[in-house]
Design an enzyme around this catalytic site. Structure first.
Site, PDB file in Angstrom:
ATOM      1  N   ASP A  37       0.958  -1.170  -0.067  1.00  0.00           N
ATOM      2  CA  ASP A  37       0.049   0.014  -0.054  1.00  0.00           C
ATOM      3  C   ASP A  37       0.866   1.252   0.026  1.00  0.00           C
ATOM      4  OD1 ASP A  37      -1.827   2.160   0.730  1.00  0.00           O
ATOM      5  OD2 ASP A  37      -2.696   1.141   2.244  1.00  0.00           O
ATOM      6  N   ALA A  61      -3.183   4.373  -8.538  1.00  0.00           N
ATOM      7  CA  ALA A  61      -3.753   5.740  -8.227  1.00  0.00           C
ATOM      8  C   ALA A  61      -5.115   5.064  -7.578  1.00  0.00           C
ATOM      9  CB  ALA A  61      -3.755   6.330  -9.403  1.00  0.00           C
ATOM     10  N   TYR A  62      -5.996   6.170  -7.042  1.00  0.00           N
ATOM     11  CA  TYR A  62      -7.386   6.180  -6.934  1.00  0.00           C
ATOM     12  C   TYR A  62      -7.890   6.894  -8.225  1.00  0.00           C
ATOM     13  CZ  TYR A  62     -11.782   6.888  -4.636  1.00  0.00           C
ATOM     14  OH  TYR A  62     -13.004   6.836  -4.207  1.00  0.00           O
ATOM     15  N   THR A  63      -8.440   5.974  -9.088  1.00  0.00           N
ATOM     16  CA  THR A  63      -8.770   6.410 -10.449  1.00  0.00           C
ATOM     17  C   THR A  63     -10.204   6.639 -10.584  1.00  0.00           C
ATOM     18  OG1 THR A  63      -8.881   4.028 -11.201  1.00  0.00           O
ATOM     19  CG2 THR A  63      -6.843   5.427 -11.574  1.00  0.00           C
ATOM     20  N   THR A 102      -2.220  12.836 -14.855  1.00  0.00           N
ATOM     21  CA  THR A 102      -3.529  12.894 -15.610  1.00  0.00           C
ATOM     22  C   THR A 102      -3.915  14.264 -16.364  1.00  0.00           C
ATOM     23  OG1 THR A 102      -5.883  12.840 -15.486  1.00  0.00           O
ATOM     24  CG2 THR A 102      -4.644  13.379 -13.616  1.00  0.00           C
ATOM     25  N   ASP A 103      -4.677  14.108 -17.588  1.00  0.00           N
ATOM     26  CA  ASP A 103      -5.010  15.384 -18.303  1.00  0.00           C
ATOM     27  C   ASP A 103      -5.796  16.004 -17.274  1.00  0.00           C
ATOM     28  OD1 ASP A 103      -6.863  13.123 -18.284  1.00  0.00           O
ATOM     29  OD2 ASP A 103      -7.757  13.748 -20.008  1.00  0.00           O
ATOM     30  N   TYR A 126     -10.434  14.183  -7.882  1.00  0.00           N
ATOM     31  CA  TYR A 126      -9.564  13.283  -8.428  1.00  0.00           C
ATOM     32  C   TYR A 126      -8.467  14.192  -9.200  1.00  0.00           C
ATOM     33  CZ  TYR A 126      -7.502  10.454 -11.936  1.00  0.00           C
ATOM     34  OH  TYR A 126      -6.690   9.861 -12.944  1.00  0.00           O
ATOM     35  N   LYS A 130      -4.462  14.510  -7.772  1.00  0.00           N
ATOM     36  CA  LYS A 130      -3.334  13.997  -8.679  1.00  0.00           C
ATOM     37  C   LYS A 130      -2.549  15.014  -8.694  1.00  0.00           C
ATOM     38  CE  LYS A 130      -3.008  10.924 -11.098  1.00  0.00           C
ATOM     39  NZ  LYS A 130      -2.228   9.586 -10.560  1.00  0.00           N
ATOM     40  N   TRP A 151      -7.602   9.398 -20.858  1.00  0.00           N
ATOM     41  CA  TRP A 151      -8.565   8.419 -21.484  1.00  0.00           C
ATOM     42  C   TRP A 151      -7.838   7.078 -21.499  1.00  0.00           C
ATOM     43  CZ3 TRP A 151     -12.437  11.362 -25.172  1.00  0.00           C
ATOM     44  CH2 TRP A 151     -13.067  12.252 -24.674  1.00  0.00           C
TER      45      TRP A 151
HETATM   46  N1  LIG Z   1      -7.894   5.308 -16.268  1.00  0.00           N
HETATM   47  C1  LIG Z   1      -7.674   6.812 -16.984  1.00  0.00           C
HETATM   48  O1  LIG Z   1      -8.735   6.933 -17.717  1.00  0.00           O
HETATM   49  C2  LIG Z   1      -6.632   7.623 -16.464  1.00  0.00           C
HETATM   50  C3  LIG Z   1      -6.467   8.690 -17.321  1.00  0.00           C
HETATM   51  C4  LIG Z   1      -5.541   9.552 -17.214  1.00  0.00           C
HETATM   52  C5  LIG Z   1      -4.480   9.194 -16.320  1.00  0.00           C
HETATM   53  N2  LIG Z   1      -4.332   7.955 -15.535  1.00  0.00           N
HETATM   54  C6  LIG Z   1      -3.545   7.650 -14.645  1.00  0.00           C
HETATM   55  O2  LIG Z   1      -2.789   6.571 -15.136  1.00  0.00           O
HETATM   56  C7  LIG Z   1      -2.488   5.748 -13.952  1.00  0.00           C
HETATM   57  C8  LIG Z   1      -2.626   4.321 -14.354  1.00  0.00           C
HETATM   58  O3  LIG Z   1      -4.247   4.138 -14.315  1.00  0.00           O
HETATM   59  P1  LIG Z   1      -4.823   2.861 -14.448  1.00  0.00           P
HETATM   60  O4  LIG Z   1      -6.259   3.250 -15.346  1.00  0.00           O
HETATM   61  O5  LIG Z   1      -4.174   1.734 -14.932  1.00  0.00           O
HETATM   62  O6  LIG Z   1      -5.626   2.576 -13.037  1.00  0.00           O
HETATM   63  P2  LIG Z   1      -6.369   1.418 -12.395  1.00  0.00           P
HETATM   64  O7  LIG Z   1      -6.619   0.465 -13.522  1.00  0.00           O
HETATM   65  O8  LIG Z   1      -7.492   1.850 -11.529  1.00  0.00           O
HETATM   66  O9  LIG Z   1      -5.350   0.617 -11.599  1.00  0.00           O
HETATM   67  C9  LIG Z   1      -4.680   1.263 -10.345  1.00  0.00           C
HETATM   68  C10 LIG Z   1      -4.242   0.188  -9.506  1.00  0.00           C
HETATM   69  O10 LIG Z   1      -3.851   0.894  -8.315  1.00  0.00           O
HETATM   70  C11 LIG Z   1      -4.165   0.024  -7.300  1.00  0.00           C
HETATM   71  N3  LIG Z   1      -4.233   1.115  -5.897  1.00  0.00           N
HETATM   72  C12 LIG Z   1      -4.910   1.791  -5.312  1.00  0.00           C
HETATM   73  N4  LIG Z   1      -4.699   2.275  -4.206  1.00  0.00           N
HETATM   74  C13 LIG Z   1      -3.600   1.822  -4.024  1.00  0.00           C
HETATM   75  C14 LIG Z   1      -2.787   1.970  -2.883  1.00  0.00           C
HETATM   76  N5  LIG Z   1      -2.927   2.752  -1.760  1.00  0.00           N
HETATM   77  N6  LIG Z   1      -1.395   1.255  -2.882  1.00  0.00           N
HETATM   78  C15 LIG Z   1      -1.147   0.285  -4.089  1.00  0.00           C
HETATM   79  N7  LIG Z   1      -1.790   0.419  -5.053  1.00  0.00           N
HETATM   80  C16 LIG Z   1      -2.854   0.743  -5.155  1.00  0.00           C
HETATM   81  C17 LIG Z   1      -5.553  -0.314  -7.540  1.00  0.00           C
HETATM   82  O11 LIG Z   1      -6.033  -1.264  -6.609  1.00  0.00           O
HETATM   83  P3  LIG Z   1      -7.737  -1.257  -6.351  1.00  0.00           P
HETATM   84  O12 LIG Z   1      -8.368  -1.488  -7.783  1.00  0.00           O
HETATM   85  O13 LIG Z   1      -7.994  -2.447  -5.476  1.00  0.00           O
HETATM   86  O14 LIG Z   1      -8.123   0.102  -5.766  1.00  0.00           O
HETATM   87  C18 LIG Z   1      -5.414  -0.636  -9.132  1.00  0.00           C
HETATM   88  O15 LIG Z   1      -4.987  -1.865  -9.111  1.00  0.00           O
HETATM   89  C19 LIG Z   1      -3.191   6.323 -12.808  1.00  0.00           C
HETATM   90  O16 LIG Z   1      -1.946   7.100 -12.185  1.00  0.00           O
HETATM   91  C20 LIG Z   1      -3.973   7.449 -13.305  1.00  0.00           C
HETATM   92  O17 LIG Z   1      -4.383   8.574 -12.350  1.00  0.00           O
HETATM   93  C21 LIG Z   1      -5.569   7.014 -15.842  1.00  0.00           C
END
Ligand SMILES: NC(=O)c1ccc[n+]([C@@H]2O[C@H](COP(=O)([O-])OP(=O)(O)OC[C@H]3O[C@@H](n4cnc5c(N)ncnc54)[C@H](OP(=O)(O)O)[C@@H]3O)[C@@H](O)[C@H]2O)c1
Length: 295
Positions: A37, A61-63, A102-103, A126, A130, A151
């Site tokens: 964590d 991340a918390y997404t 993120t954007d 969010y 970030k 996205w």
């Molecule tokens: N998704 C989008 O559209 C988007 C867009 C722009 C930028 N981003 C950025 O891109 C990155 C990757 O995004 P993603 O979509 O691959 O995210 P994701 O699928 O939500 O995966 C995030 C992972 O981090 C885990 N996590 C949450 N809290 C944690 C903690 N305290 N310690 C360790 N692990 C933890 C989550 O576990 P749980 O599922 O159990 O919480 C999940 O497995 C992030 O930085 C996000 O902000 C995402």
């Protein structure tokens, strides 16, 4: 030999990173909750001491953008305290950190693609969490890369593409907003970009630390994205869906404001690392094929 610690390995990006590391023979350790964590400094330190990584990649991340509004403490803890913990320990053990952002740090009113140097002004919890994570990290650790993306979708995990494919089997008409613009980004492409940066760090490019943008090339709306998903997916399967209806943001009320235009300018990453993001539709085709033809 570089040793990569991938945090958030069960997420969209973390999963792709692990997959690509395995394929290309990188030495890596992939971790996620509950094993590690990032909000718990001692857990992170134990992983650093045991594995002795040469680079740390924070894909965790918390997404959940909507849920963040009602759980701000959790969002700030994971997206701000977490990266600060990582940065502090990376400083202590002299390890570079690649962190994803993120954007949504932008408010989307610029009207054209955002540069890395443009002022941030997040609209919701969010984005704010970030943004705070980015700025804490920057103030603690010089040896960092912050990679902002937008996205994001992929083969693994929850995302817009999979939601649309599911809805297409259930409904005849799907309503999607057509007044928010951005650039869909494929998790496999982003993982490849991250690993190219890891390669550059190995070759110690002294002055490359800092903030970069990476997203699929071209701009669309969520409605345009949805239409492209069904056009491509229809080559592999049939849907109950007959129409993707364009609606306005006002017609689809949520508890959080999203940026109306959040495309990211990617020239800096091209210039600094030779990374050329692909057109978003090209990567969407590859990903949908992977999703729909997986056995
Ligand atoms: N998704 C989008 O559209 C988007 C867009 C722009 C930028 N981003 C950025 O891109 C990155 C990757 O995004 P993603 O979509 O691959 O995210 P994701 O699928 O939500 O995966 C995030 C992972 O981090 C885990 N996590 C949450 N809290 C944690 C903690 N305290 N310690 C360790 N692990 C933890 C989550 O576990 P749980 O599922 O159990 O919480 C999940 O497995 C992030 O930085 C996000 O902000 C995402």
């Amino acid at each position: 030999m570089m040793k990569l610690l991938i945090i958030g390995s069960k997420g969209q990006l973390g999963w792709e990173l692990s997959r690509q590391c395995k394929r290309s023979g990188f030495l890596y350790l992939a971790v996620d909750l509950p094993q590690l964590d990032i909000t718990d400094q001692s857990q992170v330190e134990n992983a650093f001491v045991d594995f002795k990584p040469s680079v740390v990649i924070n894909a965790s991340a918390y997404t959940n953008v909507d849920k963040a509004e009602v759980e701000p403490m959790s969002a700030f803890s994971v997206n701000s305290t977490g990266p600060a913990n990582l940065a502090r320990l990376c400083g202590k053990y002299k390890i570079p950190l690649i962190h994803i952002s993120t954007d949504y740090v932008f408010n989307g009113t610029k009207g054209e693609s955002y540069l890395e140097t443009d002022p941030v002004s997040p609209l919701g919890i969010y984005g704010k969490s970030k943004e705070e994570g980015e700025s804490k990290l920057r103030s603690i650790l010089k040896e960092h890369i912050i990679l902002r993306t937008s996205w994001l979708y992929g083969v693994h995990g929850h995302n817009f593409v999979k939601t649309m494919l599911g809805l297409g089997n259930e409904k005849k008409i799907v309503k999607v907003v057509s007044d928010q613009y951005g650039s869909p980004t494929c998790a496999a492409d982003l993982a490849e970009a991250v690993l190219t940066i890891v390669g550059s760090i190995r070759n110690s490019l002294e002055n490359s630390w800092g903030t970069y943008h990476y997203c699929g090339q071209g701009v669309t709306t969520w409605h345009g994205f949805a239409k492209a998903i069904f056009e491509i997916a229809s080559q592999y399967t049939s849907f109950k869906l007959t129409h993707v209806k364009a609606i306005t943001t006002a017609e689809f009320p949520t508890n959080v404001k999203r940026p109306p235009f959040s495309a990211l300018e990617c020239n800096l990453i091209k210039k600094s690392f030779g990374i050329n993001p692909k057109p978003w539709k090209e990567s969407l085709e590859t990903t949908i094929e992977r999703i729909l033809t997986a056995s």
